[in-house]
Design an enzyme around this catalytic site. Structure first.
Site, PDB file in Angstrom:
ATOM      1  N   GLY A 225       0.867  -1.252  -0.131  1.00  0.00           N
ATOM      2  CA  GLY A 225      -0.054   0.059   0.173  1.00  0.00           C
ATOM      3  C   GLY A 225       0.768   1.198  -0.120  1.00  0.00           C
ATOM      4  N   PRO A 226       0.277   2.319  -0.386  1.00  0.00           N
ATOM      5  CA  PRO A 226       0.842   3.544  -0.207  1.00  0.00           C
ATOM      6  C   PRO A 226       1.571   3.957   1.108  1.00  0.00           C
ATOM      7  CG  PRO A 226      -1.288   3.860  -1.270  1.00  0.00           C
ATOM      8  CD  PRO A 226      -1.370   2.406  -0.593  1.00  0.00           C
ATOM      9  N   PRO A 227       2.472   4.896   1.155  1.00  0.00           N
ATOM     10  CA  PRO A 227       3.151   5.215   2.302  1.00  0.00           C
ATOM     11  C   PRO A 227       2.011   6.006   3.291  1.00  0.00           C
ATOM     12  CG  PRO A 227       4.262   6.207   0.543  1.00  0.00           C
ATOM     13  CD  PRO A 227       3.214   5.511  -0.127  1.00  0.00           C
ATOM     14  N   THR A 229      -0.413   4.648   5.294  1.00  0.00           N
ATOM     15  CA  THR A 229      -1.605   3.940   5.180  1.00  0.00           C
ATOM     16  C   THR A 229      -1.725   2.985   6.386  1.00  0.00           C
ATOM     17  OG1 THR A 229      -0.939   2.460   3.480  1.00  0.00           O
ATOM     18  CG2 THR A 229      -2.253   3.951   2.867  1.00  0.00           C
ATOM     19  N   THR A 232       3.116  -0.593   8.647  1.00  0.00           N
ATOM     20  CA  THR A 232       4.031  -0.696   9.849  1.00  0.00           C
ATOM     21  C   THR A 232       3.105  -0.769  11.048  1.00  0.00           C
ATOM     22  OG1 THR A 232       5.501   0.613   8.806  1.00  0.00           O
ATOM     23  CG2 THR A 232       5.915  -0.025  11.017  1.00  0.00           C
ATOM     24  N   HIS A 448      -6.811  36.019 -11.219  1.00  0.00           N
ATOM     25  CA  HIS A 448      -6.414  34.954 -11.465  1.00  0.00           C
ATOM     26  C   HIS A 448      -6.857  33.691 -10.732  1.00  0.00           C
ATOM     27  CE1 HIS A 448      -2.843  31.913 -12.673  1.00  0.00           C
ATOM     28  NE2 HIS A 448      -3.229  31.214 -11.712  1.00  0.00           N
ATOM     29  N   GLU A 449      -7.268  33.762  -9.616  1.00  0.00           N
ATOM     30  CA  GLU A 449      -7.784  32.933  -8.656  1.00  0.00           C
ATOM     31  C   GLU A 449      -9.153  32.706  -9.140  1.00  0.00           C
ATOM     32  OE1 GLU A 449      -5.957  30.580  -6.997  1.00  0.00           O
ATOM     33  OE2 GLU A 449      -4.217  31.539  -7.567  1.00  0.00           O
ATOM     34  N   HIS A 452      -9.674  30.629 -12.108  1.00  0.00           N
ATOM     35  CA  HIS A 452      -9.915  29.256 -11.949  1.00  0.00           C
ATOM     36  C   HIS A 452     -11.069  29.052 -11.235  1.00  0.00           C
ATOM     37  CE1 HIS A 452      -5.570  28.216 -12.382  1.00  0.00           C
ATOM     38  NE2 HIS A 452      -5.318  29.073 -11.578  1.00  0.00           N
TER      39      HIS A 452
HETATM   40  P1  ADP Z   1       3.294   2.713   6.694  1.00  0.00           P
HETATM   41  O1  ADP Z   1       3.922   1.858   7.241  1.00  0.00           O
HETATM   42  O2  ADP Z   1       2.090   2.241   5.705  1.00  0.00           O
HETATM   43  O3  ADP Z   1       3.910   3.992   5.525  1.00  0.00           O
HETATM   44  P2  ADP Z   1       2.587   3.459   9.181  1.00  0.00           P
HETATM   45  O4  ADP Z   1       2.131   2.429   9.652  1.00  0.00           O
HETATM   46  O5  ADP Z   1       4.011   4.132   9.603  1.00  0.00           O
HETATM   47  O6  ADP Z   1       2.614   3.785   7.601  1.00  0.00           O
HETATM   48  O7  ADP Z   1       1.639   4.866   9.684  1.00  0.00           O
HETATM   49  C1  ADP Z   1       2.029   6.187  10.298  1.00  0.00           C
HETATM   50  C2  ADP Z   1       1.145   6.673  11.257  1.00  0.00           C
HETATM   51  O8  ADP Z   1      -0.052   6.929  10.697  1.00  0.00           O
HETATM   52  C3  ADP Z   1       1.113   5.513  12.237  1.00  0.00           C
HETATM   53  O9  ADP Z   1       1.814   5.624  13.208  1.00  0.00           O
HETATM   54  C4  ADP Z   1      -0.360   5.978  12.515  1.00  0.00           C
HETATM   55  O10 ADP Z   1      -0.478   7.172  13.768  1.00  0.00           O
HETATM   56  C5  ADP Z   1      -1.282   6.570  11.535  1.00  0.00           C
HETATM   57  N1  ADP Z   1      -1.958   5.754  10.682  1.00  0.00           N
HETATM   58  C6  ADP Z   1      -1.681   5.261   9.589  1.00  0.00           C
HETATM   59  N2  ADP Z   1      -2.952   4.547   9.088  1.00  0.00           N
HETATM   60  C7  ADP Z   1      -3.637   4.520  10.221  1.00  0.00           C
HETATM   61  C8  ADP Z   1      -4.804   3.552  10.622  1.00  0.00           C
HETATM   62  N3  ADP Z   1      -5.339   2.983   9.329  1.00  0.00           N
HETATM   63  N4  ADP Z   1      -5.617   3.843  11.670  1.00  0.00           N
HETATM   64  C9  ADP Z   1      -4.760   4.636  12.642  1.00  0.00           C
HETATM   65  N5  ADP Z   1      -3.585   5.326  12.420  1.00  0.00           N
HETATM   66  C10 ADP Z   1      -3.061   5.027  11.311  1.00  0.00           C
HETATM   67 ZN    ZN Z   2      -3.108  29.456 -11.004  1.00  0.00          ZN
HETATM   68 MG    MG Z   3       6.166   1.654   7.040  1.00  0.00          MG
END
Ligand code: ADP
Ligand code: ZN
Ligand code: MG
Length: 636
Positions: A225-227, A229, A232, A448-449, A452
């Protein structure tokens, strides 16, 4: 010589035990020992070193009883009766029998005299002078010590256990029960992922039961999954829930500057886990070791590949023997070596995706538990609605920002304004109130804004405008923020064309009103161009070119970036592509031009109101569209 050495040796042992052999202490102790050795009088402590004259007198007086002569011409003599001896420096020693004197190089003549005087003498080889011998080693020891010290520094470990000789030991941390446990309740959303992992935990709790049923449990679970999420976090929750030893290591920890270290670390990690089975191994950021082989810059067989190979071997090896489950997390499953993903290894992939509305709501609930919020004004559901695309880490950060803002204002609780401000800060960058714009600049920015925003209001399928501001934020002079109503997973051509028109809207407004263009639109143009190019080359959205994909992206895997894209089309096609891209952009510009001239009154009104209020939001825009001015107190 023996006596004085004993003491420091003991000291040395004791120290090493207590301090778990920090090599630096070792070195210091050794050095100290040698220093004291060299300062202490040696074995011949009782020998008085006398002058040659004194010796001659003693000899002629017949006082010398026996002697031993060493290679270095030293004459160690013993008197027949104790006497007062004066050493060569003039100091007096009473009641002494032992003395030493250095004879001239050729002392053959003297032997006759010794015989005459009935001295018992013998010749001995030079005794090894241990002190100086050891001292000779001192520079080398220092050098080696320094080297060890540097290596330890490079390893960056303050851990006493981790001395030089444990290079190959895995750096895995075992989660102890003392640490604050993360439970599944602390992870919001990711329902599928949790279900999957709960199965794994059930297995670890009673492996026998599962095996009886003949079920095959996945040995490797890969969280993808994306960072941010929560991958860990999920892994830590598994550790907290399952009550089995949990070995956590980051993929980067395998990589060391010495060849073969990574591989031996992998071996050691699996050995440890097997010993403690049932157990879980968690490898975070697997892509650091698991990248496609043969992609390194430094030849085919680099250190990382050896590590990966070892990992593959271990993943196969423990299959039926023990109840060890390997978990790993990555945000780049596309770069992983395919051997890692084949059945029997990380065959089960659990997707941890960007949270949806409900997920964001739940995550906000979890993170706002720790802070005091004003329950009346803060509607978590609305915040969740206004933060599409944000992941758990962003939301955690948002809550933290809001709490900081509230405390800066000395509030007792965090209210909705704090959350709004925090959201703007996170989404649009930090306000730069100190940046002073001239009135003329402000006017251009306002139009400008407003350009948009007006185009966004009248374009089909475009995201609603959430906020427009001419307060400089980040690197932009003004921001028009649109927020989608729902999560989008795919985009229609109409949506993308509208988006391009909105991007061109700023520049078009400048053109229409001032008959002049500024550099303020450079970022808009850059983004629009890249979208237009993707429409042609990737999404097959250009009528002239047809549904074709042009150019293969060549991932330079070692660097992990798209640094080149391989051209698989002719020069002529390239020209056609460029032509199509230009056409798309020009069309978008025409569209925005038309919308703005059709609604020029609204454009004027909005720009004027922006100059007055600096920021207007969704509700204000509704009023403006209805032709109403904003009241003074609406000043945001
Ligand atoms: P990843 O490893 O996917 O990059 P992490 O697990 O390190 O992301 O998440 C970073 C922080 O974001 C966690 O410590 C938590 O505080 C918060 N977080 C991310 N996802 C969740 C979730 N599903 N529920 C609660 N907190 C989350
Ligand atoms: Zn613009
Ligand atoms: Mg991580």
């Amino acid at each position: 010589m023996k006596k004085p050495t004993k003491k420091p040796k003991k000291q040395l042992k004791r120290k090493s035990k207590a301090k778990n052999s920090s090599s630096f202490v070792w070195l210091a102790v050794l050095f100290f020992v040698m220093l004291s050795l060299s300062l202490l009088p040696n074995e011949s402590a009782n020998e008085v070193e006398i002058s040659y004259n004194t010796y001659k007198r003693l000899l002629s007086d017949g006082q010398i009883k026996e002697a031993s002569i060493e290679n270095d011409n030293s004459f160690h003599g013993e008197l027949s009766a104790p006497a007062t001896l004066i050493n060569k420096n003039g100091a007096e020693f009473t009641d002494r029998t032992l003395f030493v004197v250095y004879l001239p190089a050729d002392y053959a003549e003297q032997i006759k005299v010794w015989d005459e005087k009935n001295i018992e003498y013998n010749f001995e080889g030079e005794k090894i002078d241990w002190t100086s011998w050891l001292l000779g080693f001192a520079p080398w020891l220092l050098l080696i010590g320094f080297w060890i010290f540097m290596i330890r520094r490079m390893q960056g470990s303050n851990n006493g256990m981790n001395n030089v000789f444990s290079f190959g030991k895995s750096k895995a941390k075992m989660f102890s029960s003392k640490q604050k446990k993360v439970k599944f309740g602390d992870v919001a959303g990711c329902i599928e992922a949790k279900e999957e992992l709960e199965e794994v935990i059930a297995y670890l709790k009673s492996p026998k039961k599962f095996e009886k049923l003949g079920g095959k449990i996945p040995r490797g679970v890969l969280l993808v999954g994306p960072p941010g999420t929560g991958k860990t976090l999920l892994a830590r929750a598994v550790a907290g829930e399952s009550n089995v030893p949990f070995f956590s290591i980051s993929g980067a920890d395998f990589v060391e500057m010495f060849v073969g270290v990574g591989a031996s670390r992998v071996r050691d990690l699996f050995e440890q886990a097997n010993k403690n089975s049932p157990a879980i191994i968690f490898i975070d950021e697997l892509d650091a070791v698991g990248r496609q082989r043969g992609a390194g810059l430094g030849g085919g067989h680099d250190e990382r590949e050896q590590t990966l190979n070892q990992l593959l071997v271990e993943l196969d090896g423990f299959e039926n023997s023990s109840s060890v489950i390997v978990m790993a997390a990555t945000n780049r499953p596309d770069v992983l070596d395919s051997a890692l993903l084949r059945p029997g290894r990380f065959d089960r992939q659990v997707v941890v995706d960007v949270p949806d509305l409900q997920g964001r709501h739940d995550i906000l609930k979890i993170h706002t538990k720790k802070i005091k919020i004003n329950k009346k004004s803060v509607k978590l559901h609305d915040i969740a609605k206004g933060t599409p695309g944000m992941v758990g880490a962003d939301l955690a950060n948002l809550v933290n920002e809001a709490a900081l803002l509230a405390s800066r204002k000395r509030k007792t609780t965090v209210d909705n304004n704090d959350f709004e401000e925090a959201k703007d800060k996170v989404l649009m960058g930090v306000q730069r109130k100190s940046m002073v714009l001239s009135d003329a600049e402000k006017k251009v920015t306002a139009y400008h804004e407003a350009g948009h925003a007006v185009v966004a209001i009248f374009s089909p399928e475009a995201d609603p405008v959430h906020k427009v501001t001419i307060i400089p934020r980040g690197r932009a002079l003004g921001v028009t923020m649109q927020l989608p109503l729902d999560e989008k997973h795919g985009y229609s051509k109409t949506y993308i064309l509208s988006r391009l028109a909105v991007m061109m809207g700023g520049r078009s407004a400048e053109e229409i009103i001032f008959n002049e263009i500024t550099t303020g639109a450079s970022n808009d143009i850059e983004r629009a161009t890249s979208i237009a190019r993707k429409m042609v080359c990737e999404w097959g959205m250009s009528d002239a070119m047809g549904p074709m994909s042009f150019g293969k992206k060549n991932e330079e895997i070692f660097l992990g970036r798209e640094i080149q894209s391989h051209r698989d089309y002719s020069e002529q096609t390239a020209q056609q592509i460029d032509h199509e891209v230009v056409t798309i952009i020009k069309d978008a510009q025409k569209t925005s031009h038309k919308i703005l001239t059709d609604h020029i009154d609204l454009l004027h009104l909005m720009a004027e109101q922006l100059l007055e209020h600096e920021t207007i939001d969704e509700a204000d825009i509704k009023l403006l569209v209805a032709g109403k001015k904003l009241s003074k107190k609406n000043n945001k």
